[in-house]
Write a protein that holds these residues in place. Sequence first.
Motif, PDB file in Angstrom:
ATOM      1  N   ARG C  32       6.650  45.789 126.377  1.00 33.59           N
ATOM      2  CA  ARG C  32       5.937  44.548 126.671  1.00 33.59           C
ATOM      3  C   ARG C  32       6.905  43.419 127.007  1.00 33.59           C
ATOM      4  O   ARG C  32       6.675  42.647 127.941  1.00 33.59           O
ATOM      5  CB  ARG C  32       5.108  44.166 125.451  1.00 33.59           C
ATOM      6  N   ALA C  35       8.475  44.008 130.449  1.00 35.93           N
ATOM      7  CA  ALA C  35       7.499  43.756 131.512  1.00 35.93           C
ATOM      8  C   ALA C  35       7.328  42.267 131.745  1.00 35.93           C
ATOM      9  O   ALA C  35       7.311  41.793 132.889  1.00 35.93           O
ATOM     10  CB  ALA C  35       6.153  44.399 131.132  1.00 35.93           C
ATOM     11  N   GLN C  36       7.238  41.506 130.634  1.00 39.88           N
ATOM     12  CA  GLN C  36       7.061  40.071 130.802  1.00 39.88           C
ATOM     13  C   GLN C  36       8.316  39.424 131.364  1.00 39.88           C
ATOM     14  O   GLN C  36       8.233  38.460 132.129  1.00 39.88           O
ATOM     15  CB  GLN C  36       6.694  39.451 129.452  1.00 39.88           C
ATOM     16  N   ALA C  39       8.153  39.788 135.046  1.00 41.23           N
ATOM     17  CA  ALA C  39       7.193  38.845 135.621  1.00 41.23           C
ATOM     18  C   ALA C  39       7.769  37.434 135.627  1.00 41.23           C
ATOM     19  O   ALA C  39       7.552  36.657 136.567  1.00 41.23           O
ATOM     20  CB  ALA C  39       5.884  38.896 134.827  1.00 41.23           C
TER      21      ALA C  39
ATOM     22  N   ARG E  32       4.657  50.737 131.300  1.00 39.33           N
ATOM     23  CA  ARG E  32       4.303  49.326 131.436  1.00 39.33           C
ATOM     24  C   ARG E  32       5.412  48.531 132.130  1.00 39.33           C
ATOM     25  O   ARG E  32       5.139  47.702 133.000  1.00 39.33           O
ATOM     26  CB  ARG E  32       4.056  48.752 130.051  1.00 39.33           C
ATOM     27  N   ALA E  33       6.652  48.799 131.731  1.00 38.83           N
ATOM     28  CA  ALA E  33       7.765  48.058 132.319  1.00 38.83           C
ATOM     29  C   ALA E  33       7.897  48.367 133.808  1.00 38.83           C
ATOM     30  O   ALA E  33       8.097  47.465 134.631  1.00 38.83           O
ATOM     31  CB  ALA E  33       9.064  48.403 131.578  1.00 38.83           C
ATOM     32  N   GLN E  36       5.148  46.683 135.803  1.00 38.55           N
ATOM     33  CA  GLN E  36       5.361  45.259 135.996  1.00 38.55           C
ATOM     34  C   GLN E  36       6.511  45.006 136.963  1.00 38.55           C
ATOM     35  O   GLN E  36       6.492  44.034 137.718  1.00 38.55           O
ATOM     36  CB  GLN E  36       5.638  44.608 134.647  1.00 38.55           C
ATOM     37  N   ALA E  39       5.126  45.181 140.402  1.00 45.41           N
ATOM     38  CA  ALA E  39       4.362  43.974 140.712  1.00 45.41           C
ATOM     39  C   ALA E  39       5.298  42.807 140.980  1.00 45.41           C
ATOM     40  O   ALA E  39       5.039  41.976 141.862  1.00 45.41           O
ATOM     41  CB  ALA E  39       3.418  43.650 139.545  1.00 45.41           C
ATOM     42  N   ALA E  40       6.399  42.728 140.222  1.00 44.51           N
ATOM     43  CA  ALA E  40       7.334  41.625 140.417  1.00 44.51           C
ATOM     44  C   ALA E  40       8.033  41.728 141.765  1.00 44.51           C
ATOM     45  O   ALA E  40       8.254  40.725 142.444  1.00 44.51           O
ATOM     46  CB  ALA E  40       8.364  41.616 139.279  1.00 44.51           C
ATOM     47  N   GLN E  43       5.845  40.594 144.366  1.00 45.95           N
ATOM     48  CA  GLN E  43       5.630  39.145 144.349  1.00 45.95           C
ATOM     49  C   GLN E  43       6.859  38.388 144.841  1.00 45.95           C
ATOM     50  O   GLN E  43       6.731  37.362 145.484  1.00 45.95           O
ATOM     51  CB  GLN E  43       5.290  38.748 142.907  1.00 45.95           C
TER      52      GLN E  43
ATOM     53  N   ARG G  32      -0.166  54.650 135.035  1.00 46.19           N
ATOM     54  CA  ARG G  32      -0.108  53.194 135.150  1.00 46.19           C
ATOM     55  C   ARG G  32       0.911  52.761 136.196  1.00 46.19           C
ATOM     56  O   ARG G  32       0.655  51.855 136.995  1.00 46.19           O
ATOM     57  CB  ARG G  32       0.283  52.619 133.790  1.00 46.19           C
ATOM     58  N   GLN G  36       0.082  50.803 139.726  1.00 47.40           N
ATOM     59  CA  GLN G  36       0.648  49.505 140.074  1.00 47.40           C
ATOM     60  C   GLN G  36       1.456  49.584 141.357  1.00 47.40           C
ATOM     61  O   GLN G  36       1.485  48.625 142.129  1.00 47.40           O
ATOM     62  CB  GLN G  36       1.515  49.010 138.917  1.00 47.40           C
TER      63      GLN G  36
END
Lengths: 92, 92, 92, 92, 92, 92, 92, 92, 92, 92, 92, 92, 92, 92
Positions: C32, C35-36, C39, E32-33, E36, E39-40, E43, G32, G36
């Motif tokens: 988590r 991942a953040q 972002a 999860r990582a 993300q 997605a990053a 972006q 996942r 993504q």
Amino acid sequence: MDSTALIAMVSIFTAGITIAVGAIGPALGEGRAVAQALAAIAQQPDEAGTITRTLFVGLAMIESTAIYCFVVAMILIFANPFWNQLGAAAGG
Amino acid sequence: MDSTALIAMVSIFTAGITIAVGAIGPALGEGRAVAQALAAIAQQPDEAGTITRTLFVGLAMIESTAIYCFVVAMILIFANPFWNQLGAAAGG
Amino acid sequence: MDSTALIAMVSIFTAGITIAVGAIGPALGEGRAVAQALAAIAQQPDEAGTITRTLFVGLAMIESTAIYCFVVAMILIFANPFWNQLGAAAGG
Amino acid sequence: MDSTALIAMVSIFTAGITIAVGAIGPALGEGRAVAQALAAIAQQPDEAGTITRTLFVGLAMIESTAIYCFVVAMILIFANPFWNQLGAAAGG
Amino acid sequence: MDSTALIAMVSIFTAGITIAVGAIGPALGEGRAVAQALAAIAQQPDEAGTITRTLFVGLAMIESTAIYCFVVAMILIFANPFWNQLGAAAGG
Amino acid sequence: MDSTALIAMVSIFTAGITIAVGAIGPALGEGRAVAQALAAIAQQPDEAGTITRTLFVGLAMIESTAIYCFVVAMILIFANPFWNQLGAAAGG
Amino acid sequence: MDSTALIAMVSIFTAGITIAVGAIGPALGEGRAVAQALAAIAQQPDEAGTITRTLFVGLAMIESTAIYCFVVAMILIFANPFWNQLGAAAGG
Amino acid sequence: MDSTALIAMVSIFTAGITIAVGAIGPALGEGRAVAQALAAIAQQPDEAGTITRTLFVGLAMIESTAIYCFVVAMILIFANPFWNQLGAAAGG
Amino acid sequence: MDSTALIAMVSIFTAGITIAVGAIGPALGEGRAVAQALAAIAQQPDEAGTITRTLFVGLAMIESTAIYCFVVAMILIFANPFWNQLGAAAGG
Amino acid sequence: MDSTALIAMVSIFTAGITIAVGAIGPALGEGRAVAQALAAIAQQPDEAGTITRTLFVGLAMIESTAIYCFVVAMILIFANPFWNQLGAAAGG
Amino acid sequence: MDSTALIAMVSIFTAGITIAVGAIGPALGEGRAVAQALAAIAQQPDEAGTITRTLFVGLAMIESTAIYCFVVAMILIFANPFWNQLGAAAGG
Amino acid sequence: MDSTALIAMVSIFTAGITIAVGAIGPALGEGRAVAQALAAIAQQPDEAGTITRTLFVGLAMIESTAIYCFVVAMILIFANPFWNQLGAAAGG
Amino acid sequence: MDSTALIAMVSIFTAGITIAVGAIGPALGEGRAVAQALAAIAQQPDEAGTITRTLFVGLAMIESTAIYCFVVAMILIFANPFWNQLGAAAGG
Amino acid sequence: MDSTALIAMVSIFTAGITIAVGAIGPALGEGRAVAQALAAIAQQPDEAGTITRTLFVGLAMIESTAIYCFVVAMILIFANPFWNQLGAAAGG
């Protein structure tokens, strides 16, 4: 000596489980509170003082439930009244 | 020697379970707090100092519940009062 | 030799379960946080340094709970005080 | 002495489980309330007083359920009526 | 030969469970990582280098918890100290 | 004296479980209500009085389910009719 | 021949459970990540190359935890050291 | 006297579990209803009367399921028909 | 013939459980990937080719974990080395 | 008298569990319906009559499942056909 | 005939559980994929052909995990090699 | 009379569990449907008639699954064919 | 006749569990697909034909997993090969 | 008569569990479908006919899984082939 050993075993097992299970809730709750505090500071930097103060009071209350568990675990290991009483009876 | 072996077994099992279960909550809580801290820094870079400071205080409190579990596990393995007392009784 | 074998079995089982269960929380928490962090970097590339630094400190704290479990598992396998003491007693 | 030992074991185990399980709910509930309080302060800094006051009353009510569990655990350890009665009968 | 067989059975079972349970958390966390990270990149394509670098460091840390489990499983199968010691005792 | 001891054990265990399990729901429910109350105050400070009043009535109703559990736990510990009746029969 | 049969049974059961449980996490994590990746491609078609490359590296790391489980399962079925050693002892 | 003691034990255990488990649902349901009521008042202060009235009727219906459980628990403790009938048979 | 029958039973049970449990994760992961692929095509019809290609590679990797389970199940049913070896020993 | 006591025990336990488990679903369902009703009133105060009427019909249907459970629990306690039949047989 | 009956029982139970548990994942995964396909068609009616084609390929892959389970269940019921071999041995 | 008593016990237990577990799903499903109906009425007051009509048909279908469970529970208590047949055999 | 009765019992239990557990996944998956279909129709009424057609194909595939379970349950009840074979052996 | 009674017990228990567990999925799935249908009608009142028609077809398919369970439960209670066959054998 059999029943005192059994009480010792139950005390050891219970002390461990108590603090282990009792640590899940406070850790998650504090994680949530801290996370929201950081988001709040990022949103309103001018109120950082009020937010931090409220956060610490809240963390103290959440931590209290973990401390209840820790206290019970410590009592079971170091000041177990049943153990003392039975030990006295066995030693008397 | 049977009952001391049983207490040893229970202590070993409890110590492992205590730290294993007790590590789940703090790890998740800290993960949440750290994630939100990073989002907050990205949102308000100017407040990075305040955010980081609050984060570390919060992490310390969350980590404390993991440390309770670690302390109990270490006590059960290296300073188990029941083991010492029964061992003394058996050796006396 | 029966009770030492039982302690060996309990130690083996506990060591495995400890690190297995104890790895779930930190892995999810670190996932988590990472991942953040990604972002946040995508949102504020200029703060990549601060974000990465905060991330590593946070990962270290989350990893610490996994390391507690690993330490306990290693102690149970390679430096088990109960095993040593009983083995000495049996060998004495 | 067998049945008193059994009651002692059940009391120890129940006391630990009671406070451990009973700490999960309040810790999560308080974490949620504190988190929302911080968000509310960040949204309406002018109402920080009202929010904090309402928060503390709410935390007190949530904490009360944890205290019920703590009280029951303490009664089971230090003022167990069944133990006292059976002990008196055994000692009489 | 009975107790060595029991230790063998416990070691086999524990090794399997350790790596099986220990693989759940890291796999989900890495998923999860990675998600993300993608997605990053979508972006902020210009920061693909920084994102990928941070991702790999993070994956390495998450993978470390899986490797702890793998190490413990391998130790239990191929370098089990209890097995060696008991085997030596039985063979001596 | 065997069956009275068994009833004592069951009563102790049930009392602890009752309040422990029964505290989860109310604590979470109250946490949710308090959290929403704070959000509502932040959204409509002018209605703080109405919101607080409604909150307290709601908390009282939620708390009532926790109190049911506490009452049953107290009855089982201090005013257990089965215990009294069997005790009277045993003592008669 | 009894203990070798028991080890065979434990090995069979553990091998199956290891790969079965160990396949859940990687499958979900990869699902996942792939999902993504597709969303990222749809959002930034120009970066499809970078995204696909990062995805494959990530999938390889997630798959690695499944492969750990597969390796352990294969070792338990085809190269079980405990089975070989006990078989040699029995056949010797 | 054996079977009456068993019925007493089952009644005690069932009464506690009934109210404990039966309190979870209503507490969560009421918490949700109260939370939404507060949000509704904050959104439409002019309809506070209608909202509060509807809330109280709803809470009464949700509370009714908790009361069913409380009634059953009380019947099992204080007006258990099986206990009375068997007690009469035993005393007759 | 008793131990071969037991191994047969364990193999049958393990084979079924392995593929049953091992099918949950891949099915859910593939469902998620396919669903996101469809959303991506609807969002960027021009990239349908790239999306479909990436999807199929991803599905192949997710399916691989299901195939590991299927392979282990088939080995346990049709090429079980323990069965063969014990059968040879029994038939020899 | 043994089998009638067993039936009494099973009836007591089942009655408690039936209403306890059966109260969870309706309480949550009603909580959701009431919460949405309040939101709907806040959104469309002019339709408060229609909303309240529909809500009460819906609550009645949800409550019906709780009442099924309550009816079964009451039948098991006060009008248990198996108990009556066996009691008649025993008393005949 | 005892061990063949036991194998029959295990085969029956495993076959049922295999297909029952193995049907959960694919059904949920397919439900998700179909739902997203319908949303995609509603969003981009012009791409209905591509979406439907991709959907069917995806459903085929998800269904494959259910078919693995069905195949194993059928093998266990109708072509169980252990049953055949033991039956031949018993009949020989 | 032993086997009829056992059948009575199993019937009582099954009847209670059947309706208790079977009430969870319908209650939650109906709660969701009613909640959405209220939201729909608030959004489109002019279609209140169509919405209410569709809601009642839907509730009837959801309720049908609860009624299946209720019917089975009633059959097991009042018209149990196994009980009748065995009772006739016992009484014949 | 003992082993045939045991096989009958296992077949009955497995058949019920198979269809019961196997009905959960398809029902939830179909519910999701149908719900999304209705949303899609409301969003794009012009594509109702395509949406309905795709829905029915999808429902057929999801239903297929439920039918696998139903088929296995029916085979176990009405065409159980183990039962037939053992019955023939017993009757031969 | 012992084995027929056992089969009766297993049939009763399985029938109840089958319909109880099998009712959860369809009830939740239908609740979701109905809820979405109402939202769709509120969004597109002009398509109420198409939506309602699609809803009923979908409900029929979801209900079919509940009916499978009901059919199996009824077969186990009223047309149990194992019971009939064994009863005929016992009565023959």
